[in-house]
Design an enzyme around this catalytic site. Structure first.
Site, PDB file in Angstrom:
ATOM      1  N   ASP A 191      45.024  34.946  37.448  1.00 48.97           N
ATOM      2  CA  ASP A 191      45.685  36.234  37.648  1.00 48.97           C
ATOM      3  C   ASP A 191      45.232  37.280  36.620  1.00 48.97           C
ATOM      4  OD1 ASP A 191      47.315  37.923  39.010  1.00 48.97           O
ATOM      5  OD2 ASP A 191      49.206  37.176  38.222  1.00 48.97           O
ATOM      6  N   LYS A 220      53.636  35.290  41.827  1.00 46.81           N
ATOM      7  CA  LYS A 220      53.427  36.392  40.874  1.00 46.81           C
ATOM      8  C   LYS A 220      54.493  36.340  39.785  1.00 46.81           C
ATOM      9  CE  LYS A 220      50.511  39.839  41.041  1.00 46.81           C
ATOM     10  NZ  LYS A 220      49.099  39.615  40.811  1.00 46.81           N
ATOM     11  N   LYS A 267      50.274  52.141  41.215  1.00 44.17           N
ATOM     12  CA  LYS A 267      51.421  51.288  40.921  1.00 44.17           C
ATOM     13  C   LYS A 267      52.291  51.895  39.826  1.00 44.17           C
ATOM     14  CE  LYS A 267      51.969  46.535  39.358  1.00 44.17           C
ATOM     15  NZ  LYS A 267      51.095  45.385  39.163  1.00 44.17           N
ATOM     16  N   LYS A 307      46.596  36.789  33.171  1.00 46.35           N
ATOM     17  CA  LYS A 307      48.046  36.809  32.933  1.00 46.35           C
ATOM     18  C   LYS A 307      48.583  35.429  32.575  1.00 46.35           C
ATOM     19  CE  LYS A 307      49.862  39.394  36.576  1.00 46.35           C
ATOM     20  NZ  LYS A 307      49.202  40.660  36.707  1.00 46.35           N
TER      21      LYS A 307
HETATM   22  P1  NAI Z   1      44.080  43.398  48.765  1.00 47.01           P
HETATM   23  O1  NAI Z   1      45.190  42.912  49.610  1.00 47.01           O
HETATM   24  O2  NAI Z   1      43.650  44.808  48.884  1.00 47.01           O
HETATM   25  O3  NAI Z   1      42.786  42.508  48.988  1.00 47.01           O
HETATM   26  C1  NAI Z   1      42.828  41.151  49.263  1.00 47.01           C
HETATM   27  C2  NAI Z   1      41.794  40.834  50.331  1.00 47.01           C
HETATM   28  O4  NAI Z   1      41.781  39.435  50.522  1.00 47.01           O
HETATM   29  C3  NAI Z   1      42.082  41.451  51.682  1.00 47.01           C
HETATM   30  O5  NAI Z   1      40.957  42.177  52.124  1.00 47.01           O
HETATM   31  C4  NAI Z   1      42.358  40.255  52.592  1.00 47.01           C
HETATM   32  O6  NAI Z   1      41.911  40.472  53.890  1.00 47.01           O
HETATM   33  C5  NAI Z   1      41.582  39.171  51.894  1.00 47.01           C
HETATM   34  N1  NAI Z   1      41.993  37.779  52.120  1.00 47.01           N
HETATM   35  C6  NAI Z   1      43.230  37.241  52.223  1.00 47.01           C
HETATM   36  N2  NAI Z   1      43.148  35.905  52.385  1.00 47.01           N
HETATM   37  C7  NAI Z   1      41.832  35.586  52.370  1.00 47.01           C
HETATM   38  C8  NAI Z   1      41.112  34.386  52.474  1.00 47.01           C
HETATM   39  N3  NAI Z   1      41.734  33.225  52.651  1.00 47.01           N
HETATM   40  N4  NAI Z   1      39.773  34.430  52.389  1.00 47.01           N
HETATM   41  C9  NAI Z   1      39.122  35.604  52.213  1.00 47.01           C
HETATM   42  N5  NAI Z   1      39.760  36.784  52.136  1.00 47.01           N
HETATM   43  C10 NAI Z   1      41.091  36.781  52.193  1.00 47.01           C
HETATM   44  O7  NAI Z   1      44.529  43.057  47.275  1.00 47.01           O
HETATM   45  P2  NAI Z   1      43.907  43.585  45.884  1.00 47.01           P
HETATM   46  O8  NAI Z   1      44.705  44.727  45.422  1.00 47.01           O
HETATM   47  O9  NAI Z   1      42.451  43.702  46.022  1.00 47.01           O
HETATM   48  O10 NAI Z   1      44.270  42.344  44.947  1.00 47.01           O
HETATM   49  C11 NAI Z   1      43.579  41.121  45.136  1.00 47.01           C
HETATM   50  C12 NAI Z   1      44.253  39.993  44.380  1.00 47.01           C
HETATM   51  O11 NAI Z   1      44.182  40.259  42.995  1.00 47.01           O
HETATM   52  C13 NAI Z   1      45.722  39.806  44.738  1.00 47.01           C
HETATM   53  O12 NAI Z   1      46.016  38.442  44.812  1.00 47.01           O
HETATM   54  C14 NAI Z   1      46.421  40.424  43.568  1.00 47.01           C
HETATM   55  O13 NAI Z   1      47.700  39.867  43.341  1.00 47.01           O
HETATM   56  C15 NAI Z   1      45.465  40.086  42.442  1.00 47.01           C
HETATM   57  N6  NAI Z   1      45.637  40.987  41.324  1.00 47.01           N
HETATM   58  C16 NAI Z   1      45.451  42.324  41.452  1.00 47.01           C
HETATM   59  C17 NAI Z   1      45.662  43.165  40.391  1.00 47.01           C
HETATM   60  C18 NAI Z   1      45.471  44.621  40.488  1.00 47.01           C
HETATM   61  O14 NAI Z   1      45.784  45.308  39.550  1.00 47.01           O
HETATM   62  N7  NAI Z   1      44.941  45.145  41.575  1.00 47.01           N
HETATM   63  C19 NAI Z   1      46.113  42.657  39.105  1.00 47.01           C
HETATM   64  C20 NAI Z   1      46.278  41.241  39.082  1.00 47.01           C
HETATM   65  C21 NAI Z   1      46.008  40.454  40.142  1.00 47.01           C
END
Ligand code: NAI
Length: 531
Positions: free
Chosen positions: A312, A361, A413, A487
């Site tokens: 994370d 989370k 956020k 994290k």
């Molecule tokens: P997002 O939802 O925009 O992107 C995630 C992507 O993963 C989506 O395009 C979705 O279609 C894809 N996905 C879901 N399951 C999948 C699978 N099994 N195989 C391949 N692709 C898959 O989310 P974002 O904002 O990009 O965040 C990504 C991850 O990073 C999340 O888990 C989030 O909790 C974590 N994260 C993000 C932070 C941030 O500040 N943006 C901080 C800490 C962690």
């Protein structure tokens, strides 16, 4: 070119009997100094210890690929677009004026390290961290990956609504050349039901062994097609629910491999990806909070001597918490409660609005002050001997985390934290923090740092200096040096987690310096204090 994106020739030479340079390697001798403490009858007996080590760093940075799972999401698409903007030196107009691409927010590209001081004047000398050892430049990373959404990368960037329009407009043709993400593994039970509409690019069937082989073949193909020496496989897909740890299913390497063969329902997509990377001998980093690294994955990584790290990304609220909690406790002030509230409106927030994914989370965000509390039993009562459950932690501040989905704010956020503390003689102090920023613009540089550091750590070997010469060995597979960006840092089973940001950074700097034969950080600066 913004300084954070500039390339600088390797200009650092350490002149010391502890450091040697060959065409291939940097060799450094390092004395690991510590102290053994024996506690008996309330008496502490401390014996200083010293162990000599040698580090060997391969100087040539291989051609490196970054394969992201979730490449079409906010983080994935933002990372690709910003690397392309840096690579092609695309500047863009905002209402503030012309903006240059840069790598601000990357500790490796945009922060410096003190390497010593000038003789005579005593003036401290700082250099970019990326210059301490040879590291891959982000512009050179070969990008690829998977997503359950087949939206082409230029459209995925648009969907994310993170970057300024004028940048999107110019970088879109480059993004379009990346095409669509590779089809991925989708087990609906692991992410929120509200993600289902996105899942139009999935590897068919329910055979987890076939899925594992499919992903392994993707990794091999990407490596061969791009002539890569190394691929970092990175989970930046949706947060999954926790997997249950079930004896006989995912508790050992062999049980886990057997469970994949039998397509057991508790094996998550992220675990299949981790196993694929491990079996291909490529490092795997988990940027999300779920327990991808079930005991069987860690055991497999140990057995295969393949690197893993996570969990994370520690981007905003938690990063600040790991600074503030340390500051308060080290100042002798006693936090009584830490209440954290967030709202966000991106797809990550949508997914986290479902209870099981929020739970992952919550767990990841909650443990972040534990080590600071444990280190100060003057303020917090130690657990009673034999205490179980919650009581086993001893006295602890109340700590609550709330996350709400508010679509209107998109990627921007909001995080509100209240630190309520006991001060001198029964007084109370309340500190409130309000933090607002584009989540993905904090997270993306961390993905870069984790990738660059992971690649570097695969090139570093060590050996203990002893009378019987031993061979250099690779580092232990769980890369806890990645903790600064995580994290809930994954550490060697049975060892303590360090959450304090200051200590994590110190460890990282000291390690990089050790690899060139320099002592760790000392703020003693004796020459400025006693004569
Ligand atoms: P997002 O939802 O925009 O992107 C995630 C992507 O993963 C989506 O395009 C979705 O279609 C894809 N996905 C879901 N399951 C999948 C699978 N099994 N195989 C391949 N692709 C898959 O989310 P974002 O904002 O990009 O965040 C990504 C991850 O990073 C999340 O888990 C989030 O909790 C974590 N994260 C993000 C932070 C941030 O500040 N943006 C901080 C800490 C962690």
């Amino acid at each position: 070119v913004h300084p954070t994106a500039a390339r600088r020739p390797n200009y650092l030479t350490v002149q010391s009997e502890n450091t040697a340079y060959t065409d291939e390697h940097i060799l450094a001798k390092y004395y690991n100094r510590g102290a053994d403490v024996v506690v008996a009858d309330g008496q502490f007996t401390v014996t200083p210890t010293v162990q000599p080590f040698e580090f060997q760093t391969t100087r040539k940075v291989g051609k490196t690929g970054l394969m992201m799972i979730g490449i079409g999401g906010n983080n994935g698409s933002t990372l690709c677009a910003t690397i392309l903007a840096n690579k092609h030196q695309i500047s863009w107009h905002t209402k503030e004026g012309v903006q240059q691409p840069n790598y601000i927010g990357s500790v490796l590209r945009a922060s410096t390290v003190r390497i010593g001081s000038e003789p005579g004047t005593g003036k401290e000398v700082h250099i970019p961290i990326s210059d301490v050892l040879p590291m891959v430049h982000p512009n050179d990373l070969v990008l690829g990956g998977w997503d359950i959404s087949g939206t082409p990368m230029d459209q995925a960037m648009k969907r994310s609504r993170v970057l300024d329009y004028d940048l999107q407009r110019q970088v879109a043709p480059h993004m379009a050349l990346m095409g669509r993400p590779l089809p991925s593994i989708y087990y609906p039970d692991f992410i929120a039901a509200n993600q289902e509409a996105r899942a139009d690019n999935v590897i068919p069937g329910n055979d987890k062994q076939a899925h594992l082989e499919h992903i392994r073949a993707d990794i091999r193909r990407f490596k061969a097609e791009n002539g890569l020496d190394r691929i970092v496989v990175f989970w930046t897909a949706n947060t999954e629910r926790y997997s249950d740890i079930i004896p006989g299913v995912n508790d050992t390497a062999d049980n886990l491999l057997a469970s994949i063969k039998s397509s057991h329902s508790e094996v998550s997509p992220s675990t299949v990806f981790a196993v694929a990377a491990i079996l291909e001998g490529e490092p795997f980093v988990n940027g999300a909070p779920q327990n991808t690294f079930v005991p069987g994955v860690i055991a497999l990584a140990e057995r295969e001597k393949s690197f893993i790290g996570g969990d994370d990304l520690k981007s905003g609220q938690t990063k600040l918490k790991s600074v503030l909690a340390e500051f308060l406790v080290n100042a002798g002030i006693k936090p009584l409660s830490i209440a954290s509230y967030n709202h966000l409106g991106n797809n990550d927030g949508h997914n986290l609005s479902a209870e099981p994914q929020f739970k992952s989370k919550e767990i990841s965000k909650s443990s972040v002050v534990d080590d600071m509390v444990d280190a100060n039993r003057l303020l917090y009562k130690a657990p009673a001997p034999g205490a179980k459950g919650k009581a086993a932690k001893g006295e602890h501040p109340d700590h609550i985390v709330v996350i709400k989905y508010v679509p209107a704010v998109g990627d921007s956020k909001r995080a509100i934290d209240e630190y309520y503390s006991e001060i001198f003689c029964g007084g109370r102090q309340t500190i409130n923090i309000f933090n607002e920023c584009e989540d993905s613009l904090l997270a993306t540089p961390l993905i870069l740092d984790l990738t660059i550091l992971t690649e570097l750590l695969t090139r570093i070997k060590y050996r203990a200096v002893s009378e019987t010469a031993t061979d250099f060995a690779p580092l232990y597979p769980v890369l806890s040096l990645l903790s600064y960006m995580c994290k809930a840092p994954l550490v060697k089973p049975g060892t303590d987690v360090v959450n304090s940001l200051g200590r994590q950074r110190n460890a990282l700097e000291s390690f990089l310096k050790a690899c060139i034969g320099l002592e760790g950080n000392s703020d003693l600066l004796l020459e400025t204090r006693i004569w």
